[in-house]
Design a protein around this motif. Structure first.
Motif, PDB file in Angstrom:
ATOM      1  N   ASP A 107      -5.638  12.643  -2.935  1.00 47.25           N
ATOM      2  CA  ASP A 107      -5.611  13.749  -1.970  1.00 47.25           C
ATOM      3  C   ASP A 107      -4.191  13.935  -1.442  1.00 47.25           C
ATOM      4  OD1 ASP A 107      -5.948  15.571   0.045  1.00 47.25           O
ATOM      5  OD2 ASP A 107      -7.699  14.613   0.915  1.00 47.25           O
ATOM      6  N   SER A 108      -3.715  15.160  -1.475  1.00 47.22           N
ATOM      7  CA  SER A 108      -2.344  15.436  -1.053  1.00 47.22           C
ATOM      8  C   SER A 108      -2.117  15.145   0.423  1.00 47.22           C
ATOM      9  CB  SER A 108      -1.998  16.899  -1.341  1.00 47.22           C
ATOM     10  OG  SER A 108      -2.854  17.771  -0.622  1.00 47.22           O
ATOM     11  N   ARG A 109      -3.181  15.048   1.209  1.00 42.65           N
ATOM     12  CA  ARG A 109      -3.032  14.772   2.637  1.00 42.65           C
ATOM     13  C   ARG A 109      -2.969  13.283   2.951  1.00 42.65           C
ATOM     14  NH1 ARG A 109      -3.793  19.561   5.292  1.00 42.65           N
ATOM     15  NH2 ARG A 109      -4.697  21.198   3.992  1.00 42.65           N
ATOM     16  N   GLY A 110      -3.116  12.450   1.942  1.00 42.24           N
ATOM     17  CA  GLY A 110      -2.944  11.021   2.129  1.00 42.24           C
ATOM     18  C   GLY A 110      -4.132  10.371   2.811  1.00 42.24           C
ATOM     19  N   ASN A 111      -3.948   9.113   3.190  1.00 38.64           N
ATOM     20  CA  ASN A 111      -5.003   8.299   3.781  1.00 38.64           C
ATOM     21  C   ASN A 111      -4.434   7.570   4.980  1.00 38.64           C
ATOM     22  OD1 ASN A 111      -6.871   6.219   4.391  1.00 38.64           O
ATOM     23  ND2 ASN A 111      -7.645   6.240   2.292  1.00 38.64           N
ATOM     24  N   SER A 112      -5.049   7.773   6.129  1.00 34.01           N
ATOM     25  CA  SER A 112      -4.524   7.168   7.358  1.00 34.01           C
ATOM     26  C   SER A 112      -4.644   5.652   7.357  1.00 34.01           C
ATOM     27  CB  SER A 112      -5.265   7.731   8.579  1.00 34.01           C
ATOM     28  OG  SER A 112      -6.649   7.402   8.512  1.00 34.01           O
ATOM     29  N   GLU A 113      -5.516   5.103   6.493  1.00 35.95           N
ATOM     30  CA  GLU A 113      -5.686   3.659   6.437  1.00 35.95           C
ATOM     31  C   GLU A 113      -4.525   2.973   5.720  1.00 35.95           C
ATOM     32  OE1 GLU A 113      -7.948   1.867   7.807  1.00 35.95           O
ATOM     33  OE2 GLU A 113      -9.333   3.423   8.502  1.00 35.95           O
ATOM     34  N   GLY A 114      -3.715   3.735   4.990  1.00 42.01           N
ATOM     35  CA  GLY A 114      -2.595   3.134   4.269  1.00 42.01           C
ATOM     36  C   GLY A 114      -3.032   2.132   3.226  1.00 42.01           C
ATOM     37  N   GLN A 115      -4.091   2.459   2.505  1.00 43.96           N
ATOM     38  CA  GLN A 115      -4.653   1.543   1.507  1.00 43.96           C
ATOM     39  C   GLN A 115      -3.650   1.259   0.395  1.00 43.96           C
ATOM     40  OE1 GLN A 115      -7.188  -0.852   1.060  1.00 43.96           O
ATOM     41  NE2 GLN A 115      -8.544   0.780   1.682  1.00 43.96           N
ATOM     42  N   LEU A 116      -3.475  -0.020   0.064  1.00 48.60           N
ATOM     43  CA  LEU A 116      -2.582  -0.390  -1.026  1.00 48.60           C
ATOM     44  C   LEU A 116      -3.185   0.046  -2.365  1.00 48.60           C
ATOM     45  CD1 LEU A 116      -1.549  -3.983   0.097  1.00 48.60           C
ATOM     46  CD2 LEU A 116      -0.147  -1.919   0.176  1.00 48.60           C
ATOM     47  N   PRO A 117      -2.337   0.384  -3.350  1.00 50.95           N
ATOM     48  CA  PRO A 117      -2.868   0.822  -4.654  1.00 50.95           C
ATOM     49  C   PRO A 117      -3.801  -0.209  -5.285  1.00 50.95           C
ATOM     50  CG  PRO A 117      -0.521   1.294  -4.503  1.00 50.95           C
ATOM     51  CD  PRO A 117      -0.868   0.488  -3.291  1.00 50.95           C
ATOM     52  N   GLY A 118      -3.431  -1.497  -5.189  1.00 51.00           N
ATOM     53  CA  GLY A 118      -4.285  -2.527  -5.777  1.00 51.00           C
ATOM     54  C   GLY A 118      -5.661  -2.577  -5.143  1.00 51.00           C
ATOM     55  N   ALA A 119      -5.712  -2.385  -3.821  1.00 49.14           N
ATOM     56  CA  ALA A 119      -6.998  -2.384  -3.127  1.00 49.14           C
ATOM     57  C   ALA A 119      -7.830  -1.179  -3.538  1.00 49.14           C
ATOM     58  CB  ALA A 119      -6.778  -2.389  -1.617  1.00 49.14           C
ATOM     59  N   THR A 120      -7.185  -0.030  -3.709  1.00 51.10           N
ATOM     60  CA  THR A 120      -7.905   1.166  -4.140  1.00 51.10           C
ATOM     61  C   THR A 120      -8.482   0.984  -5.539  1.00 51.10           C
ATOM     62  OG1 THR A 120      -6.428   2.540  -2.800  1.00 51.10           O
ATOM     63  CG2 THR A 120      -7.711   3.653  -4.511  1.00 51.10           C
ATOM     64  N   VAL A 121      -7.699   0.391  -6.424  1.00 51.25           N
ATOM     65  CA  VAL A 121      -8.186   0.124  -7.782  1.00 51.25           C
ATOM     66  C   VAL A 121      -9.366  -0.839  -7.738  1.00 51.25           C
ATOM     67  CG1 VAL A 121      -7.599  -0.930  -9.994  1.00 51.25           C
ATOM     68  CG2 VAL A 121      -5.990   0.621  -8.896  1.00 51.25           C
ATOM     69  N   SER A 122      -9.275  -1.855  -6.876  1.00 56.59           N
ATOM     70  CA  SER A 122     -10.375  -2.824  -6.749  1.00 56.59           C
ATOM     71  C   SER A 122     -11.652  -2.140  -6.289  1.00 56.59           C
ATOM     72  CB  SER A 122      -9.972  -3.929  -5.761  1.00 56.59           C
ATOM     73  OG  SER A 122     -11.045  -4.812  -5.533  1.00 56.59           O
TER      74      SER A 122
END
Length: 563
Positions: A107-122
């Motif tokens: 999402d171009s508006r981003g994520n306020s949680e600041g999720q790390l890429p590795g965590a998102t992949v998990s």
């Protein structure tokens, strides 16, 4: 991820189930048919013994054998297609959820949680898979419940004492098996933990193999892995011994229970309370009941894990965007920027004008201030106070994706992708772009010359096959090839030597002539090539002017640059 809401996870799990409800209903009906057929087999065998074998009636024997074969064909077909439809529903739900997670992550508006890429992949892989596994287990659980009820009804119709023993004894047997399985869970968890550590060490060593060789530390690395792998092997052997003991104990418990059923059934048969065929049916049904009752434990465990994973997935999907509002598109592409009393991490009221076509250098005494400026200009975040404008329009009023078509922001550590060198440079660029000029300006042509296949040389994941300086030059070439109206570069040359940096500064100035460029950097070569330099100290603008004058007249500026 902060304080995920379990209710959101339950709602997501319910929504996922309802989305695939048609497939799940069909799969449940087919699996119920399979379980009912399984429960009917022991009963039919008893009927064959009583009505055909015991009486010597050949016609009845062939009749009931035909019924038995038809039952096997029915339960086999139902089971096969039930599994196919049930797993298909789970796979389809997995696909849909992963697409949803990917869409949210991009999402171009981003994520306020600041999720790390590795965590998102998990979350997209592991948690989604665990969540959607619940769908198939619900099908299995419903079918097992119906199968258990059918078997219980048949048992009680055969003999109340024998049926009562089996219905009471089977759950107790499962509880006993559950109790003795606890050591397996603990030791299996320990084994997985040690195996994960060994894998982590191995990955560490492989990633740092060049450093290890440079330090001549091969023996130390081997000894480290040998030690951790030995511990992992010992844990695996210990876990295997426990599993072997568990299997033996389960066999003994099952055997003892079936012996008890046979003893009671034999006693009833001798006394004429039940027939031999009914005894065989009761023993067979007792053995059958172990499967559906065991399924309940699996379903409970999978649903519990699925709810936990659903909570994590829902937290990612429901996380508020990092920036809100903004639906307009830039009305022009002149490239004029302005900051008005901007506050944020490292910034305490910065006001600044960047003229269209200007090459501006920004030197910050605080790394945090530079990062904040870069994130604000790319609209990864909106300022805590104040506003930023592009050609007179507030950045907060612009749709982030439309803004990024005009303003390209390159972070200090850019990402490269698996593929070729040319593929990384050309990513997202218009057809017919001036590749040669861009490569020369970024000194990326020298990178191609040092590689065996030139621009067609393979690039490993995240550019690990290249040095830090090579990665920076390739990323800079990629950004220059886009030729945006506004280009913001954050420390683009920290890993290259001074001579190369001076060459890049010259090429950058020539290639970006007439286009707005903002350099957030402490590089003397890049700052010297800028039209104007702004010094940000203690969150405010402390000085501005040409690089040479600031070096001569401003001690804080010269000290920061030389440091």
């Amino acid at each position: 991820m902060s304080n995920p809401d379990p209710r959101a996870g339950r709602l997501l799990l319910r929504r996922t189930v309802l989305t695939e409800r048609r497939s799940l209903i069909l799969a449940s009906a087919l699996q119920i048919g399979h379980q009912a057929g399984e429960a009917a087999v022991p009963l039919l065998i008893g009927v064959i013994i009583d009505r055909a074998v015991g009486t010597g009636d050949t016609g009845a024997l062939f009749l009931w054998l035909g019924v038995l074969l038809a039952t096997f064909a029915f339960l086999s077909t139902s089971g096969r297609f039930g599994i196919r439809v049930g797993i298909g529903a789970s796979v389809e739900a997995t696909r849909k959820l992963r697409v949803e997670v990917a869409r949210r992550a991009l999402d171009s508006r981003g994520n306020s949680e600041g999720q790390l890429p590795g965590a998102t992949v998990s979350i997209a892989t592991g948690d989604v898979r665990i969540l959607t596994a619940v769908l198939y287990q619900l099908v299995q659980g419903l079918a097992a419940a119906v199968g258990a009820m059918v078997a219980a009804a048949v048992l009680l119709s055969v003999s109340v004492p024998l049926g009562g023993l089996i219905l009471v004894g089977t759950p107790l047997l499962l509880l006993a098996v559950r109790a003795i399985s606890s050591p397996i869970e603990h030791r299996s968890a320990a084994q997985r933990e040690q195996a994960a550590r060994a894998a982590g060490v191995a990955t560490d060593l492989v990633r740092g193999v060049r450093v290890i060789k440079g330090l001549r530390a091969e023996r130390a690395g081997s000894a480290r892995y040998r030690q951790i792998s030995r511990v992992a092997m010992d844990a695996s052997v210990h876990s295997a011994r426990t599993e072997a003991g568990f299997s033996a104990a389960v066999i003994a418990l099952n055997g003892g229970f079936l012996a008890l059923v046979a003893l009671l059934g034999g006693h009833l048969a001798v006394n004429g309370d039940i027939t031999v065929g009914q005894l065989v049916s009761a023993v067979g049904l007792a053995q059958f009941l172990l499967e559906p009752l065991g399924t309940f434990g699996t379903v409970i465990a999978v649903v519990a894990s699925g709810r936990a994973s659903a909570t994590r997935v829902a937290a990612l999907l429901d996380a508020p965007p990092a920036v809100t509002g903004g639906s307009s598109r830039p009305s022009s592409a002149l490239g004029g920027l302005s900051l008005e009393d901007v506050h944020g991490p490292g910034l305490e009221g910065v006001s600044l004008e960047v003229k269209p076509g200007e090459l501006l250098g920004i030197l910050t005494t605080s790394p945090e201030a530079g990062t904040t400026l870069r994130r604000y200009l790319g609209r990864e975040l909106d300022p805590v106070q104040g506003s930023l404008h592009l050609d007179g329009l507030r950045l907060s009023d612009l749709e982030p994706e439309a803004l990024r078509e005009v303003v390209l922001v390159c972070p200090h550590e850019p990402d490269l992708f698996t593929g070729t060198l040319a593929g990384n440079v050309l990513a997202g660029s218009p057809a017919g772009a001036a590749l040669d000029r861009v490569l020369a300006a970024a000194n990326a042509d020298q990178v191609a010359e040092t590689l065996p296949d030139g621009l067609e040389s393979a690039v490993a994941e995240r550019g690990r096959s290249l040095s830090g300086g090579q990665r920076q030059r390739v990323a800079l070439a990629r950004a220059l090839l886009r030729d945006p109206s506004v280009l913001v570069l954050h420390d683009p040359t920290t890993a290259v030597d001074t001579v190369t940096e001076s060459s890049i500064a010259t090429g950058l100035r020539e290639l970006r002539a007439g286009r707005t460029t903002v350099l957030i950097t402490s590089s003397p070569a890049l700052l010297a090539g800028a039209d104007r330099v702004v010094l940000v100290h203690d969150g405010t603008i402390a000085a501005e002017g040409p690089h040479t004058r600031l070096m001569a007249e401003h001690d804080l500026y010269s000290g920061t640059v030389l440091a």
